[in-house]
Write a protein that holds these residues in place. Structure first.
Motif, PDB file in Angstrom:
ATOM      1  N   ARG A  61      12.286  -4.603   7.184  1.00 21.75           N
ATOM      2  CA  ARG A  61      11.225  -4.787   8.184  1.00 21.75           C
ATOM      3  C   ARG A  61       9.864  -4.855   7.499  1.00 21.75           C
ATOM      4  NH1 ARG A  61      13.191  -0.314  11.954  1.00 21.75           N
ATOM      5  NH2 ARG A  61      10.990   0.047  12.312  1.00 21.75           N
ATOM      6  N   ILE A  62       9.655  -4.017   6.485  1.00 27.37           N
ATOM      7  CA  ILE A  62       8.399  -4.065   5.730  1.00 27.37           C
ATOM      8  C   ILE A  62       8.242  -5.431   5.068  1.00 27.37           C
ATOM      9  CG2 ILE A  62       7.213  -3.169   3.683  1.00 27.37           C
ATOM     10  CD1 ILE A  62       8.366  -0.378   4.434  1.00 27.37           C
ATOM     11  N   LEU A  63       9.303  -5.913   4.435  1.00 28.72           N
ATOM     12  CA  LEU A  63       9.237  -7.219   3.779  1.00 28.72           C
ATOM     13  C   LEU A  63       8.958  -8.334   4.774  1.00 28.72           C
ATOM     14  CD1 LEU A  63      12.177  -6.827   1.250  1.00 28.72           C
ATOM     15  CD2 LEU A  63       9.722  -6.880   0.719  1.00 28.72           C
ATOM     16  N   ASP A  64       9.587  -8.268   5.930  1.00 24.58           N
ATOM     17  CA  ASP A  64       9.358  -9.283   6.959  1.00 24.58           C
ATOM     18  C   ASP A  64       7.889  -9.280   7.389  1.00 24.58           C
ATOM     19  OD1 ASP A  64      10.322 -11.337   8.759  1.00 24.58           O
ATOM     20  OD2 ASP A  64      10.025  -9.867  10.359  1.00 24.58           O
ATOM     21  N   ILE A  65       7.334  -8.115   7.609  1.00 27.21           N
ATOM     22  CA  ILE A  65       5.927  -7.989   8.007  1.00 27.21           C
ATOM     23  C   ILE A  65       5.017  -8.545   6.915  1.00 27.21           C
ATOM     24  CG2 ILE A  65       4.076  -6.308   8.425  1.00 27.21           C
ATOM     25  CD1 ILE A  65       6.330  -4.555   9.798  1.00 27.21           C
ATOM     26  N   LEU A  66       5.270  -8.161   5.674  1.00 28.09           N
ATOM     27  CA  LEU A  66       4.425  -8.622   4.570  1.00 28.09           C
ATOM     28  C   LEU A  66       4.523 -10.124   4.353  1.00 28.09           C
ATOM     29  CD1 LEU A  66       4.902  -5.729   2.001  1.00 28.09           C
ATOM     30  CD2 LEU A  66       2.851  -6.245   3.349  1.00 28.09           C
ATOM     31  N   GLN A  67       5.711 -10.705   4.596  1.00 33.31           N
ATOM     32  CA  GLN A  67       5.839 -12.156   4.455  1.00 33.31           C
ATOM     33  C   GLN A  67       5.027 -12.901   5.508  1.00 33.31           C
ATOM     34  OE1 GLN A  67       9.636 -13.928   2.538  1.00 33.31           O
ATOM     35  NE2 GLN A  67      10.330 -12.588   4.184  1.00 33.31           N
ATOM     36  N   GLN A  68       4.836 -12.279   6.654  1.00 31.34           N
ATOM     37  CA  GLN A  68       4.053 -12.921   7.708  1.00 31.34           C
ATOM     38  C   GLN A  68       2.548 -12.726   7.499  1.00 31.34           C
ATOM     39  OE1 GLN A  68       5.698 -14.972   9.684  1.00 31.34           O
ATOM     40  NE2 GLN A  68       7.514 -14.234   8.624  1.00 31.34           N
ATOM     41  N   ASP A  69       2.151 -11.523   7.016  1.00 33.67           N
ATOM     42  CA  ASP A  69       0.731 -11.232   6.817  1.00 33.67           C
ATOM     43  C   ASP A  69       0.582 -10.053   5.865  1.00 33.67           C
ATOM     44  OD1 ASP A  69      -1.976 -10.743   6.903  1.00 33.67           O
ATOM     45  OD2 ASP A  69      -2.056 -10.289   9.038  1.00 33.67           O
ATOM     46  N   ALA A  70       0.384 -10.358   4.595  1.00 37.08           N
ATOM     47  CA  ALA A  70       0.287  -9.320   3.566  1.00 37.08           C
ATOM     48  C   ALA A  70      -1.069  -8.624   3.565  1.00 37.08           C
ATOM     49  CB  ALA A  70       0.567  -9.912   2.191  1.00 37.08           C
ATOM     50  N   THR A  71      -1.973  -9.036   4.450  1.00 35.06           N
ATOM     51  CA  THR A  71      -3.288  -8.398   4.490  1.00 35.06           C
ATOM     52  C   THR A  71      -3.321  -7.193   5.423  1.00 35.06           C
ATOM     53  OG1 THR A  71      -4.131  -9.790   6.295  1.00 35.06           O
ATOM     54  CG2 THR A  71      -4.441 -10.599   4.020  1.00 35.06           C
ATOM     55  N   GLN A  72      -2.223  -6.944   6.126  1.00 37.88           N
ATOM     56  CA  GLN A  72      -2.202  -5.817   7.060  1.00 37.88           C
ATOM     57  C   GLN A  72      -2.391  -4.495   6.309  1.00 37.88           C
ATOM     58  OE1 GLN A  72       0.590  -5.576  10.341  1.00 37.88           O
ATOM     59  NE2 GLN A  72       1.370  -7.607   9.772  1.00 37.88           N
ATOM     60  N   GLN A  73      -3.062  -3.570   6.954  1.00 38.91           N
ATOM     61  CA  GLN A  73      -3.240  -2.241   6.390  1.00 38.91           C
ATOM     62  C   GLN A  73      -1.894  -1.518   6.360  1.00 38.91           C
ATOM     63  OE1 GLN A  73      -6.252  -1.013   5.232  1.00 38.91           O
ATOM     64  NE2 GLN A  73      -6.976  -3.094   5.600  1.00 38.91           N
TER      65      GLN A  73
ATOM     66  N   LEU B 256       7.175   4.770  10.279  1.00 39.16           N
ATOM     67  CA  LEU B 256       6.926   5.719   9.193  1.00 39.16           C
ATOM     68  C   LEU B 256       5.472   6.179   9.231  1.00 39.16           C
ATOM     69  CD1 LEU B 256       8.553   3.924   6.100  1.00 39.16           C
ATOM     70  CD2 LEU B 256       9.469   5.882   7.347  1.00 39.16           C
ATOM     71  N   SER B 257       5.180   7.253   8.527  1.00 38.52           N
ATOM     72  CA  SER B 257       3.782   7.605   8.319  1.00 38.52           C
ATOM     73  C   SER B 257       3.274   6.786   7.130  1.00 38.52           C
ATOM     74  CB  SER B 257       3.616   9.113   8.087  1.00 38.52           C
ATOM     75  OG  SER B 257       4.346   9.499   6.953  1.00 38.52           O
ATOM     76  N   THR B 258       1.974   6.805   6.918  1.00 35.63           N
ATOM     77  CA  THR B 258       1.349   5.921   5.935  1.00 35.63           C
ATOM     78  C   THR B 258       1.852   6.147   4.510  1.00 35.63           C
ATOM     79  OG1 THR B 258      -0.613   5.806   7.321  1.00 35.63           O
ATOM     80  CG2 THR B 258      -0.878   5.119   5.052  1.00 35.63           C
ATOM     81  N   THR B 259       1.897   7.381   4.063  1.00 37.57           N
ATOM     82  CA  THR B 259       2.266   7.645   2.668  1.00 37.57           C
ATOM     83  C   THR B 259       3.685   7.192   2.330  1.00 37.57           C
ATOM     84  OG1 THR B 259       0.666   9.442   2.535  1.00 37.57           O
ATOM     85  CG2 THR B 259       2.421   9.421   0.876  1.00 37.57           C
ATOM     86  N   PRO B 260       4.713   7.526   3.123  1.00 31.81           N
ATOM     87  CA  PRO B 260       6.056   7.015   2.793  1.00 31.81           C
ATOM     88  C   PRO B 260       6.137   5.488   2.832  1.00 31.81           C
ATOM     89  CG  PRO B 260       6.226   8.812   4.359  1.00 31.81           C
ATOM     90  CD  PRO B 260       4.765   8.474   4.229  1.00 31.81           C
ATOM     91  N   CYS B 261       5.393   4.869   3.728  1.00 26.12           N
ATOM     92  CA  CYS B 261       5.385   3.408   3.796  1.00 26.12           C
ATOM     93  C   CYS B 261       4.749   2.843   2.523  1.00 26.12           C
ATOM     94  CB  CYS B 261       4.635   2.937   5.042  1.00 26.12           C
ATOM     95  SG  CYS B 261       4.678   1.143   5.262  1.00 26.12           S
ATOM     96  N   TRP B 262       3.633   3.423   2.109  1.00 24.84           N
ATOM     97  CA  TRP B 262       2.960   2.987   0.883  1.00 24.84           C
ATOM     98  C   TRP B 262       3.901   3.135  -0.309  1.00 24.84           C
ATOM     99  CZ3 TRP B 262       1.704   5.464  -3.684  1.00 24.84           C
ATOM    100  CH2 TRP B 262       0.853   4.755  -4.542  1.00 24.84           C
ATOM    101  N   ARG B 263       4.617   4.254  -0.370  1.00 26.89           N
ATOM    102  CA  ARG B 263       5.565   4.483  -1.473  1.00 26.89           C
ATOM    103  C   ARG B 263       6.659   3.419  -1.491  1.00 26.89           C
ATOM    104  NH1 ARG B 263       5.835  10.488  -0.151  1.00 26.89           N
ATOM    105  NH2 ARG B 263       4.130  11.352  -1.382  1.00 26.89           N
ATOM    106  N   ARG B 264       7.156   3.059  -0.316  1.00 29.29           N
ATOM    107  CA  ARG B 264       8.198   2.015  -0.241  1.00 29.29           C
ATOM    108  C   ARG B 264       7.644   0.679  -0.749  1.00 29.29           C
ATOM    109  NH1 ARG B 264      12.920   2.288   3.284  1.00 29.29           N
ATOM    110  NH2 ARG B 264      13.221   4.432   3.980  1.00 29.29           N
ATOM    111  N   ILE B 265       6.444   0.347  -0.337  1.00 30.32           N
ATOM    112  CA  ILE B 265       5.840  -0.918  -0.788  1.00 30.32           C
ATOM    113  C   ILE B 265       5.671  -0.898  -2.304  1.00 30.32           C
ATOM    114  CG2 ILE B 265       3.757  -2.349  -0.708  1.00 30.32           C
ATOM    115  CD1 ILE B 265       3.502  -1.473   2.281  1.00 30.32           C
ATOM    116  N   GLN B 266       5.221   0.214  -2.853  1.00 26.46           N
ATOM    117  CA  GLN B 266       5.064   0.329  -4.308  1.00 26.46           C
ATOM    118  C   GLN B 266       6.415   0.192  -5.008  1.00 26.46           C
ATOM    119  OE1 GLN B 266       2.009   0.211  -5.685  1.00 26.46           O
ATOM    120  NE2 GLN B 266       1.511  -0.012  -3.528  1.00 26.46           N
TER     121      GLN B 266
END
Length: 155
Positions: free
Chosen positions: A9-21, A31-41
């Motif tokens: 789901r994160i990848l799908d969102i980023l493929q559509q608009d990688a500028t999202q916060q 998810l909360s922000t920190t675990p989501c950030w960790r997954r993206i990293q």
């Protein structure tokens, strides 16, 4: 790397608009922000996310003409290939370059403002290496263009 449904789901969102916060992405995937950030990293470190870029409107930057160039050669040595590859990579109008199976050896996608500009690209292409046949097809209408990869095949 094993991807779970949240990663997809994160990848799908980023493929559509990688500028999202990250906070907005996190909210969308539950998810909360920190675990989501960790997954993206983690996705970046694993090479699943290779880069983030801005996509431009070809018309607005005056390269609205797309040309598909099929190249056939009777040369198959490594030295010839290295020269051909260097020639193609030095032409900024070539935005995609593939080695193919079948009747065509290489396929290029070229973007230019007009036929005269393509002729200049063509001359650079044939001057750089010995080619057996070059065939150019001009796209008349763009019916689909996406950079988003299908994620339904991820295991």
């Amino acid at each position: 790397m094993k991807l779970d449904s949240i990663d997809l789901r994160i990848l799908d969102i980023l493929q559509q608009d990688a500028t999202q916060q990250v906070a907005d992405i996190a909210a969308q995937v539950g998810l909360s922000t920190t675990p989501c950030w960790r997954r993206i990293q983690r996705l970046k470190e694993a090479g699943v996310i290779t880069r983030q870029v801005a996509l431009l409107d070809a018309q607005k930057v005056n390269v609205g003409v797309t040309v598909f160039v099929s190249v056939r050669t009777n040369q198959h040595s490594q030295a010839w290939f290295d020269t051909f590859k260097a020639t193609v990579q030095a032409i900024p109008e070539v935005v995609e370059f593939y080695r193919m199976s079948g009747d065509v050896d290489y396929l290029l996608r070229v973007v230019v403002p007009d036929i005269a500009a393509y002729d200049r690209v063509y001359k650079r292409l044939i001057a750089g290496t010995q080619l057996h046949d070059v065939s150019s097809s001009f796209a008349m209408e763009e019916l689909k263009l996406t950079t988003a990869l299908p994620l339904s095949y991820v295991r």
